[in-house]
Write a protein that holds these residues in place. Structure first.
Motif, short mmCIF file in Angstrom:
data_model
loop_
_atom_site.label_atom_id
_atom_site.label_comp_id
_atom_site.label_asym_id
_atom_site.label_seq_id
_atom_site.Cartn_x
_atom_site.Cartn_y
_atom_site.Cartn_z
N GLY A 66 -0.40 -7.03 -0.34
CA GLY A 66 -0.24 -5.71 -0.92
C GLY A 66 1.06 -5.49 -1.68
N GLN A 67 1.79 -6.57 -1.92
CA GLN A 67 3.10 -6.42 -2.57
C GLN A 67 2.99 -5.72 -3.93
N LEU A 68 2.05 -6.14 -4.75
CA LEU A 68 1.92 -5.55 -6.09
C LEU A 68 1.65 -4.05 -6.00
N HIS A 69 0.79 -3.66 -5.09
CA HIS A 69 0.45 -2.25 -4.95
C HIS A 69 1.64 -1.44 -4.45
N ILE A 70 2.35 -1.98 -3.48
CA ILE A 70 3.51 -1.30 -2.92
C ILE A 70 4.61 -1.14 -3.97
N ASN A 71 4.88 -2.21 -4.71
CA ASN A 71 5.97 -2.19 -5.68
C ASN A 71 5.69 -1.28 -6.88
N THR A 72 4.41 -1.03 -7.16
CA THR A 72 4.07 -0.22 -8.33
C THR A 72 3.64 1.20 -7.96
N GLY A 73 3.82 1.56 -6.68
CA GLY A 73 3.58 2.94 -6.28
C GLY A 73 2.20 3.25 -5.74
N TYR A 74 1.33 2.25 -5.66
CA TYR A 74 -0.03 2.49 -5.14
C TYR A 74 -0.08 2.15 -3.66
N ARG A 75 0.75 2.82 -2.91
CA ARG A 75 0.94 2.46 -1.50
C ARG A 75 -0.31 2.75 -0.66
N SER A 76 -1.07 3.77 -1.01
CA SER A 76 -2.28 4.06 -0.25
C SER A 76 -3.30 2.93 -0.39
N ARG A 77 -3.30 2.28 -1.54
CA ARG A 77 -4.24 1.18 -1.75
C ARG A 77 -3.78 -0.10 -1.04
N ALA A 78 -2.53 -0.11 -0.63
CA ALA A 78 -2.04 -1.26 0.13
C ALA A 78 -2.40 -1.16 1.60
N LEU A 79 -2.76 0.04 2.05
CA LEU A 79 -3.04 0.25 3.46
C LEU A 79 -4.14 -0.68 4.01
N PRO A 80 -5.27 -0.85 3.31
CA PRO A 80 -6.28 -1.78 3.82
C PRO A 80 -5.77 -3.22 3.91
N MET A 81 -4.84 -3.58 3.04
CA MET A 81 -4.29 -4.93 3.05
C MET A 81 -3.35 -5.12 4.25
N VAL A 82 -2.62 -4.07 4.57
CA VAL A 82 -1.77 -4.12 5.77
C VAL A 82 -2.66 -4.28 7.00
N ARG A 83 -3.74 -3.52 7.02
CA ARG A 83 -4.66 -3.60 8.16
C ARG A 83 -5.28 -5.00 8.25
N ARG A 84 -5.70 -5.55 7.12
CA ARG A 84 -6.31 -6.89 7.12
C ARG A 84 -5.32 -7.92 7.62
N PHE A 85 -4.08 -7.84 7.16
CA PHE A 85 -3.08 -8.83 7.58
C PHE A 85 -2.85 -8.76 9.09
N THR A 86 -2.69 -7.57 9.62
CA THR A 86 -2.42 -7.46 11.05
C THR A 86 -3.61 -7.95 11.87
N GLU A 87 -4.82 -7.71 11.40
CA GLU A 87 -6.00 -8.17 12.13
C GLU A 87 -6.12 -9.69 12.09
N VAL A 88 -5.88 -10.28 10.93
CA VAL A 88 -6.06 -11.72 10.75
C VAL A 88 -5.01 -12.52 11.51
N PHE A 89 -3.77 -12.03 11.52
CA PHE A 89 -2.67 -12.80 12.11
C PHE A 89 -2.20 -12.27 13.47
N ALA A 90 -2.95 -11.39 14.07
CA ALA A 90 -2.54 -10.76 15.34
C ALA A 90 -2.31 -11.77 16.45
N GLY A 91 -3.09 -12.84 16.48
CA GLY A 91 -2.99 -13.78 17.60
C GLY A 91 -2.03 -14.93 17.42
N HIS A 92 -1.23 -14.91 16.35
CA HIS A 92 -0.34 -16.03 16.07
C HIS A 92 1.12 -15.68 16.40
N ASP A 93 1.80 -16.61 17.01
CA ASP A 93 3.20 -16.40 17.39
C ASP A 93 4.17 -16.72 16.26
#
Length: 246
Positions: free
Chosen positions: A43-70
């Motif tokens: 979501g870097q591109l969206h965050i850096n260009t002001g489309y932060r609401s559109r980055a929210l699903p990407m934040v959610r996807r990242f946390t779900e995908v990598f939740a079990g890794h140390d």
């Protein structure tokens, strides 16, 4: 150690050899690398260009995908910085308390490659061999957001056969900055011209960095000038050995 690779969409699309180099390097050091297939953009591109609401699903996807890794490694300081410094903020801005807590928990487990090698794995000599004159460009995010300091240089200095030369005005921006290069083209070109001049002053055959985005920008300019100077991501140099084709 079991390590998850977040390859980034930029590398996956344009520089897949960098992701392969990370895997080669870590496996050579005796570690197991997981590559979660469901990963997507941070979501870097969206965050850096002001489309932060559109980055929210990407934040959610990242946390779900990598939740079990140390431990999660990425060959991009800019993406590591986005995850560590912005994911929690984006979740909080949208009143996603549970997501914010999960992002805050996962963020510190995300490492730029040189951080993982030096700080977590405790290694600077990775057994690399790269017999070329090389100069290193510390990208803005690696310097100012992730703050990798001299970790990449520690790793490069231990590479056998390398002739590592200092880049003048190394800490100055190359002018890329993602959308910045498009929105502020004149300023971007001026910064690039300075950076290319300094690279040429070193007499290096290869320019390396920890972000392929900056290498693409600088390398494109060097190519247009027909300088003959190549670019190589830090991971690719560290993954090189005696038997690799030059």
């Amino acid at each position: 150690m079991r390590i998850a690779l977040f390859v980034t969409c930029f590398n996956d699309t344009m520089f897949p050899r960098t992701g392969r180099a990370v895997v080669t390097l870590l496996e050579r050091l005796g570690h197991t690398v997981d590559f979660p297939q469901a990963q997507a953009c941070c979501g870097q591109l969206h965050i850096n260009t002001g489309y932060r609401s559109r980055a929210l699903p990407m934040v959610r996807r990242f946390t779900e995908v990598f939740a079990g890794h140390d431990a999660i490694v990425t060959p991009s300081a800019s993406c590591a910085g986005t995850i560590r410094h912005h994911h929690t903020k984006v979740a909080r801005e949208h009143r996603e308390a549970g997501l914010a807590a999960e992002a805050e928990r996962i963020g510190p487990r995300v490492y730029e490659l040189s951080e993982l090698l030096v700080d977590v794995l405790g290694v600077t000599d990775v057994g690399a061999y790269f017999p070329h004159r090389v100069t290193y460009h510390p990208t803005c995010h690696s310097l100012r957001m992730v703050k990798v300091a001299d970790r990449p240089l520690q790793l490069l200095r231990a590479v056998r056969g390398i002739d590592l030369v200092e880049l003048p005005a190394a800490e100055s921006c190359c002018g890329f900055g993602g959308a910045f290069a498009l929105k502020n083209a004149d300023t971007s070109h001026a910064l690039l011209a300075d950076k290319m001049r300094h690279v040429q002053e070193t007499g290096a055959a290869v320019l390396t960095a920890g972000d392929n985005s900056c290498l693409l920008h600088i390398g494109g300019g060097l190519s247009r000038l027909r300088t003959g100077i190549g670019t190589r991501h830090l991971a690719e140099i560290l993954a090189s050995t005696d038997g690799d084709p030059r």
